[in-house]
Each structure stands twice: as structure tokens, then as C-alpha cells.
Design an enzyme around this catalytic site. Structure first.
Site, mmCIF file in Angstrom:
data_model
loop_
_atom_site.group_PDB
_atom_site.id
_atom_site.type_symbol
_atom_site.label_atom_id
_atom_site.label_comp_id
_atom_site.label_asym_id
_atom_site.label_seq_id
_atom_site.Cartn_x
_atom_site.Cartn_y
_atom_site.Cartn_z
ATOM 1 N N CYS A 75 29.275 -93.035 126.336
ATOM 2 C CA CYS A 75 29.625 -91.746 125.721
ATOM 3 C C CYS A 75 30.247 -92.034 124.365
ATOM 4 O O CYS A 75 31.239 -92.787 124.295
ATOM 5 C CB CYS A 75 30.613 -91.010 126.620
ATOM 6 S SG CYS A 75 31.326 -89.512 125.899
ATOM 7 N N CYS A 190 24.720 -89.313 120.387
ATOM 8 C CA CYS A 190 25.233 -88.828 121.671
ATOM 9 C C CYS A 190 24.239 -89.299 122.723
ATOM 10 O O CYS A 190 23.026 -89.114 122.550
ATOM 11 C CB CYS A 190 25.357 -87.310 121.676
ATOM 12 S SG CYS A 190 25.771 -86.595 123.302
#
Length: 273
Positions: A75, A190
Site C-alpha cells: 500500500c 496505488c
């Protein structure tokens, strides 16, 4: 060592599956625990002190329960904010983070026009600006902070319909033209975004290279494991692969089918607050 290594792959949701899939290619016989903090998703809406506290508390529980040999923070948001705290708190445990792949984008672009597609928090952080200054100073860099793409990717993985118009609106600012040149490389900053890359390619106004950081993250994890465990141990045994969600909610059929495609079985866990 004779036993297989155990990897903990952590994300706010399902984006880390992109990293998981690439790591399994290199370490198919390792044991895997995938943790999605769906109770805290999306991380982009959290203030930094609160997010640090949450991830540190979750990691205390996960490390105590699973005793991983390496932790992959799949992440961008958690990596840029929490990773330094994790490394200080567990100095003997390797942590592999996720950062925007600005360096390879700057190396591959021919037009010298690249875009960084991330969450609003990721594109605004000093960390991202420093990567641009260090590796892409010779390029024109467009930063695109998407409000909705991570949620659209989550919905897609849950088997829900996602409208082309919604995806197209989020990626449109990435495509810039200037003086006869145009964007030719887009950083997927992302881990959720590669889940939609086929849709991106279909909806893009012209072909570009979509740069997914997952293969590089997997190679780094494999390298660190190789230093302790050696190469992946070939054999008939496939490592265990379980997924858990901090909400404690059993996945509905479409998500369960998605997890099965990745070779992951849902494991019941007590929900977090």
C-alpha cells in the site's frame, strides 16, 4: 533453513493482491497470509497520526499471531507514512514497502512526459516530490490524485459493475499534450490501480506504458528471503495461502471466487474496531 518462509502481505483492501500474485510467481512454495484492512478502507481519508496508530496496532496483532519472516506493505499510503515506524519497532523483521515507480517511468519515457496516478494523499506527499526531483527532474510530470479509483477497484473485485465513464473520468487528467509531445508513461501509484489496468488500456485516448510497481516489490521480497532461506524450494508442496479481513465479514460469493482465483482461502478473524 528447512522450513518454507512465511510472508505477510498487508494492504488497506484488495490492491495488494497485485503484489501477492507477483510474489507467488517467485516464491510458489512459501506460506502466505494476506491481510486486508477493509474495516479501515480507504486509507486516503485518514489523518497521518491516526493511521500510524491503527497500522501499528494491527501489525502487533498480525505479527504475534502469524510470526512472519517478512512483511510486505502493499500500500503506497501506508508505506510512505507508517513504514519508518514499523522498521524502528521491529528492527529484526524485514519490511518491504511500496513507493511510486517514478524512477522506471523516467527511464522509459521517450516523450519526457509522464504522469503519476495515485491517491490524493500519495501525490501530495513530500516523498513523491522528492522522488520526482531525484529521478525525473528532466521530465514534465503530471500528478493526478484520484478520489475514486481505489474504491472502483474494490467494487470491481467484489463483482460489482463499474461504469466506463467513471473510470475514464479518473484517468483522463493523466493524458497531456504539449508542443507536439504527449504523455507516454503513467505510474500506477496505488496497488489497487493495476486491478483495473485492462480497463485503463481500453479507455485510454492513446497507448501508454502503465507502470505497475508489483513486480519490483516481489523481486525485493524474494531477494531478502533469498538471503535467509535461499532460493524457493522446489517440490510438490504448495505453501498455505490464507486471506483475512479486519471487518471479520465472510466474503460474498463474487469476492470468494476472486480470492479462489488467486489461490487464497478466507480465514475467520475477530473483527477490529
Amino acid at each position: 533453513m528447512t522450513r518454507p518462509p512465511k510472508l505477510l502481505i498487508f494492504d488497506s483492501g484488495l490492491g495488494g493482491l497485485t503484489v501477492f500474485a507477483e510474489t507467488v510467481k517467485l516464491r510458489p512454495h512459501a506460506d502466505y497470509v494476506y491481510c486486508a484492512d477493509d474495516a479501515g478502507f480507504p486509507y486516503g481519508s485518514w489523518k497521518e497520526p491516526e493511521l500510524v496508530e491503527r497500522v501499528m496496532e494491527l501489525m502487533e496483532r498480525l505479527i504475534a499471531e502469524h510470526a512472519p519472516d517478512i512483511v510486505v506493505i502493499a500500500c503506497n499510503t501506508a508505506s510512505t507514512i507508517v513504514l519508518p515506524y514499523l522498521r524502528v519497532h521491529w528492527p529484526a523483521l524485514p519490511f518491504v514497502g511500496t513507493v511510486p515507480a517514478i524512477k522506471p517511468a523516467a527511464e522509459r519515457t521517450r516523450s519526457k512526459m509522464i504522469s503519476v496516478l495515485g491517491t490524493q494523499g500519495t501525490v501530495a506527499r513530500d516523498y513523491t516530490q522528492n522522488l520526482i526531483a531525484q529521478f525525473a527532474a528532466h521530465c514534465s510530470v503530471t500528478l493526478v490524485g484520484s478520489k475514486r479509483l481505489a474504491s472502483l477497484a474494490e467494487n470491481y473485485m467484489h463483482g460489482e459493475s463499474v461504469r466506463d465513464a467513471d473510470i475514464g473520468a479518473e484517468i483522463a487528467p493523466c493524458f497531456q499534450e504539449e508542443g507536439g509531445r504527449r504523455t507516454d508513461a503513467i505510474v500506477l501509484a496505488c496497488t489497487h490501480y493495476p486491478l483495473l489496468v485492462d480497463e485503463f488500456k481500453r479507455l485510454a485516448p492513446w497507448p501508454v506504458e502503465w507502470i505497475d510497481p508489483a513486480p519490483a516489490i516481489a523481486r525485493r521480497a524474494d531477494q531478502l528471503l533469498g538471503e535467509r532461506f535461499g532460493a524457493d524450494a522446489a517440490g510438490d508442496r504448495q505453501g498455505s495461502r490464507c486471506a483475512n479481513f479486519t471487518s471479520g465479514v465472510r466474503p460474498l460469493a463474487p469476492l470468494a471466487a476472486t480470492l479462489a482465483r488467486y489461490g487464497l482461502a478466507w480465514a475467520a478473524v475477530a473483527p477490529t474496531v
